[in-house]
Structures are given as C-alpha cells and as structure tokens.
Design a protein around this motif. Structure first.
Motif, short mmCIF file in Angstrom:
data_model
loop_
_atom_site.label_atom_id
_atom_site.label_comp_id
_atom_site.label_asym_id
_atom_site.label_seq_id
_atom_site.Cartn_x
_atom_site.Cartn_y
_atom_site.Cartn_z
N TRP A 121 0.85 -1.19 0.00
CA TRP A 121 0.00 0.00 0.00
C TRP A 121 0.88 1.23 0.00
N ARG A 122 0.49 2.20 -0.79
CA ARG A 122 1.20 3.48 -0.84
C ARG A 122 0.42 4.51 -0.04
N ILE A 123 1.13 5.17 0.86
CA ILE A 123 0.54 6.26 1.65
C ILE A 123 1.32 7.53 1.35
N ASP A 124 0.62 8.56 0.88
CA ASP A 124 1.21 9.88 0.65
C ASP A 124 0.62 10.83 1.68
N TYR A 125 1.46 11.47 2.46
CA TYR A 125 0.92 12.43 3.43
C TYR A 125 1.73 13.72 3.43
N GLN A 126 1.00 14.79 3.61
CA GLN A 126 1.58 16.12 3.56
C GLN A 126 2.30 16.43 4.86
N LEU A 127 3.41 17.18 4.73
CA LEU A 127 4.22 17.54 5.89
C LEU A 127 3.92 18.96 6.37
N PRO A 128 4.14 19.22 7.66
CA PRO A 128 4.09 20.60 8.13
C PRO A 128 5.18 21.42 7.44
N PRO A 129 4.99 22.72 7.27
CA PRO A 129 5.95 23.52 6.50
C PRO A 129 7.35 23.61 7.10
N ASP A 130 7.47 23.39 8.41
CA ASP A 130 8.77 23.58 9.05
C ASP A 130 9.55 22.27 9.22
N GLU A 131 9.07 21.16 8.61
CA GLU A 131 9.73 19.87 8.78
C GLU A 131 10.63 19.57 7.59
N THR A 132 11.85 19.12 7.86
CA THR A 132 12.80 18.82 6.79
C THR A 132 12.56 17.40 6.28
N PRO A 133 12.98 17.10 5.05
CA PRO A 133 12.86 15.73 4.54
C PRO A 133 13.59 14.72 5.43
N GLU A 134 14.74 15.10 5.97
CA GLU A 134 15.49 14.18 6.83
C GLU A 134 14.68 13.83 8.08
#
Length: 550
Positions: A253-266
C-alpha cells in the motif's frame, strides 16, 4: 543486453537486477538518435521509434531500474500507447484496475467519483502498478529489439560546441572507464526531473512551485480495502493537511501524506516519524495494530512547471525533463507517455529523410500546449490539496465544512484526472470543412474512438505503425484518383494502410452517415482529417500537412 546476476536490495518484493556498465563504443561514430534516460519515457520513446523502423542508442546513468513505486497509476490512454509497443500485457497481468476515487473528511465520505468507462474500452480507466515493474517490462522488450542499443552507466556531462548548421550535435559522456564524445543527428532528453541535459542547456521551467511537501511511504500490509483512490482531508493526526492511499500489487500500500511547512525531509524520513504517522493513519481507518513493514519512502514537492519549448535545435526534451507536474490526477508519467508517442513517429520520419525537420516543431507546439493546459488544471487540484496561502486555505476549509451537509460543493473535490490531450490547433490538421455533417466522431486533433468489434477485439488493436485511412464501406471501393494519391504517398516512402468500417458500431461512433466517409489518422492515433465524402485533392492536401510539408 548482458546482465549480471540479480541482486536483491531496497525492496521486500522486487529483486533489482544490476546491469554492468557498457564499454566505451569504439570507434566513435555519429548515430541518428540518442535518447538520454532509460526510464518509462525514454524506453517507450525508443520502442516507438523501433516500431517506425528507426534505430537509436539509449544512455542511462544508473545501472538498474528505478527504486520504489514512483509512478504507480497508469491511465487508459497510457495503456493504449503501451499497447503499441507490447507493454500493456505486463500491466494487465500484474496491475490492479480501478475506476472509483473517494474523498473523506471527519470520518465521512463526502465525494465519490467514478471514472468514465464503457464496453468500448479495452482497458480500465486506471491501473495500479509500481514503476519498477513497468520499467523492467519495457527493458525486456527493448532487449529483444535489434534497433535499440542500451548503454548502462553512461552519464551526460557536457553538451559540446559544434559549428553552426552542422548536421549533428554532440554530447560528452562519462563512464566508469572514461569519457567519450557521442555525435548524434538528434538527442532526446528523457532524463527526468533533475535532467542533466536541461541543466546543461540552461533551460528554465515556467509555472508554480508549491510549498507543500509530501512523504511517499510504500508499506507491505494486508488490508481488506478495495482498489480505489482514498483521499483524507484534514485528518486528526495531520491537521490541515491531506493523505492519499493507493493499493499496489504484491500486498503493498502506498501512503502519501503532507508535511508541516517547518519539517525537513530528513526529519520526515526518520524511522520514528514514519512509524508514528503510518500507525496514526492505520488507526484512523480502523486498522490500527495491523502489522506492516516499510518497503520504500521518499519526499516530493508539488510543482506545476513546463519549458516554453521542447525543441532546441537538434535536442528535444520529453517527460519530466520537459515539465514537472503534480501527481494529483496522475499526470507525471501519463503525460510523458503522450510526449513519447507524439515525438517518436515525427522524429523517425525526419531522421529517415521522409519529412522536413520543421515537423519536429509541431511536437513542441502540441505538447507544450498540452502541458500548459495540465499546469492550469493541476494548479486547481494542487491549491485544493495543498493551499498555498491563508486565503486558499480559508476557501478550502469552507468547502470541507460545507461538504458534510451540502452536496453542491462536493464536486470541488474532483481531482481532474489526466486525459488524452486534443491537438485541436495543430498545424498538421486539415481544415474540418465537413464538421457540420458529422453528428458523432472525433474531430481533427482528437484521439480515435476505440470501438469494440467483438469479443476481445477493438479498433485500436488493428492500428498500423504508419498512417491509417479509415473509410466507410463502398461497393465500388476507392475511387481511382484516391487510390493514385495513396500510391504516390507510399512511393515517397510513407506507410499508410486503408481499413474499412465494416461494423455498424464503428460507423455510428464515427458519424459515417454514407458510403465514402473517411478519417485520416496520424501514427499516434490522432485524427488529422475527416470527410463525409472522400476526395482525392483534399486527401492529398491533408497528407502533405500531416507530414509537415504544407
């Protein structure tokens, strides 16, 4: 194509095959077509060129197919294009078809969209399959094609200077054993979102880059849910943001979820963050505690960008090298397939001396117009999924709230799915003088209607590699002057096949009200002319236009 022993890595279910780097070609020589990038678009372009009898060299910087699901949803139009090269079978065999999309808010399904489908559709509206599987299927087809030479581990590092009006361009290639200069009459950049060729040419994309970033997480889990698009707006564990879910083959299953603006990819891809959020999503849909394993994860940003031109002299760009489109509406790879189909037949004719180089300008004209239309539509979807300003968020939140009780706002959830672009203003179209006589049928620039002819038999199944003239049945056959025009067209080296509308369903679908009605199709299955009465002079003029000679 020689390969080493398969090496399993980076996936719980897919064994990646690592290919040895190709040796530097000796002696260096000019080739007609070089394709940079062996992804979905590059391989499809190569196979479509081979379908036209045109050889090419494919350069790939990496030594394996892509990792992770990446593109996962392939539309009906993409399947029709893949059918032309024989890759549709892999998707229908491995993939999961679907046609419903669902949007949820506060635990309530507020919108359900059914993608159009009918008995005249060979393929489902949408088909889920991880990109690496489709890439492997395309590679297997390319390996069987003597007109395609694939060089793994060959990375473009420079576009060389050549004298003006030289009949070739040149690119410098770096390999594990050294560098070399490759001359080519034409180079096609299919090297993705971080296109080296686009950067080396200093080409600038136009459009919007949105702040919203998403995590893609592929997890192996057994969920008793249907194969449908699931979109969750403003979930409690991710307030103000959006989550998407898609079932993939092999219990992924693929889950795509949006991040808060202040969170880095790492930070977002740390094991702790992934585990916390995936568990929260599973808990929200009523499957908390179900065991799962992470297969692959990545971060992407929503962008709606295109180059203003896809042709720069002898270098052409396609797919993500030419445009960057949001995944909402499954536009990325599906748009790239249409680029490949549009470009391949034109490039083959030009490389083979059967059409002027100016025919390639119509590729840029038609596909840039398609990308700009998509950018406009994708912008609407993206602003709803990831509101870029407080004003857009206020509007989106009002729609969410009203949708719980008011049906009239619910269609605003529509994600504007990728579709075939109609080249209505193409310079290759003949004047549609008989349009008032057609009560049905595709107009010039539109794709052919794939009418069902019988059990497991459809009109597109019989589409040739070249042009197609589809005529309603006449007892006397083609008029002598029409046959003479076709003979002259073939004598110039062009391929054209004549097929008769023998089925009443085809005549009705194409509005062929009397014997002698006809449609002229380009090799990419788009209409370039239609007439209720086939006329030799108009046919000759249409064929000249369709090959860029008028």
């Amino acid at each position: 194509m020689t390969s080493s022993q398969p090496q399993a890595h980076a996936s719980l279910y897919f064994a990646y095959q690592v290919y040895p780097a190709a040796p530097i070609p000796r002696p260096d020589k000019t080739v007609q077509v070089v394709i940079v990038g062996a992804g979905l678009v590059g391989l499809t372009t190569a196979l479509l060129l081979a379908r036209q009898g045109q050889a090419c060299v494919v350069l790939e910087a990496e030594q394996q197919v892509c990792e992770g699901s990446r593109a996962v949803v392939f539309t009906r139009r993409s399947m029709e294009i893949l059918q032309q090269v024989g890759a549709d079978e892999a998707v229908t065999r491995l993939g999961l078809p679907w046609h419903f999309g669902n949007s949820y808010y506060r635990g309530q399904r507020v919108f359900r969209l059914e993608a159009p489908h009918s008995d005249d559709d060979r393929f489902a509206p949408m088909n889920n399959l991880q990109q690496n599987h489709l890439e492997q299927a395309l590679l297997d087809l390319a390996a069987q094609q003597p007109l395609i030479a694939l060089r793994w581990g060959h990375r473009v590092v420079k576009v060389a200077e050549v004298p003006v009006n030289t009949a070739f361009t040149a690119i410098e290639i770096d390999t594990p054993t050294g560098t070399y200069l490759q001359r080519a009459e034409f180079v096609v950049a299919c090297d993705g979102a971080r296109s080296a060729l686009r950067g080396l040419l200093n080409l600038k994309l136009e459009g919007s880059a949105y702040e919203g970033r998403f995590v893609i997480a592929d997890i192996r889990i057994d969920l008793p849910l249907p194969t449908e698009r699931l979109a969750f707006f403003d979930p409690p564990w991710n307030p103000g943001n959006t989550v998407l879910m898609h079932r993939e083959p092999f219990n992924i299953w693929r889950i795509d979820y949006q991040l808060p603006p202040d969170e880095t990819p790492e930070q977002a891809l740390s094991p702790e963050s992934l585990t916390r959020r995936i568990n929260a999503q599973l808990e929200m849909i009523g499957h908390g505690g179900t065991p799962w394993e992470l297969d692959w994860s990545s971060v992407y940003s929503a962008r709606a960008l295109t180059l203003p031109s896809y042709r720069h002299g002898r270098i052409l760009l396609a797919g993500d090298a030419a445009h960057l489109l949001p995944i909402f509406g499954v536009r990325g790879a599906n748009t790239g397939f249409q680029d490949a189909q549009n470009l391949a037949w034109k490039l083959a004719l030009v490389a083979q001396g059967k059409a002027p180089a100016s025919l390639l300008d119509s590729y840029s004209h038609e596909r840039v117009a398609a990308a700009r239309e998509i950018v406009q539509e994708a912008g609407k979807s993206t602003r709803f999924m990831t509101p870029p300003t407080p004003g857009f968020r206020l509007l989106r939140d009002a729609v969410l709230s009203l949708s719980l009780t008011q049906a009239f706002v619910r269609p605003l959830y529509h994600w504007r799915t990728s579709r075939a672009h109609a080249y209505t203003d193409s310079p290759l179209n003949a004047p549609d003088d008989d349009r008032h006589l057609f009560a049905a049928g595709p107009a010039p620039g539109e794709t052919m209607a794939n009418v069902a002819l019988g059990k497991d038999d459809f009109l597109m199944d019989h589409f040739p590699a070249g042009y197609l003239l589809l005529v309603s049945n006449a007892s006397t056959g083609l008029a002598p002057d029409v046959a003479q025009v076709l003979d002259g067209f073939r004598a110039s080296g062009q391929a054209i096949q004549v097929q008769t509308m023998r089925h009443d369903a085809v005549k009705a679908s194409y509005g062929a009200t009397k014997p002698g009605a006809a449609y002229l199709f380009r090799p990419d299955q788009h209409v370039c002319a239609r007439w209720q009465t086939l006329d030799a002079s108009r046919l000759a003029a249409a064929l000249r236009r369709a090959t860029g000679q008028q």
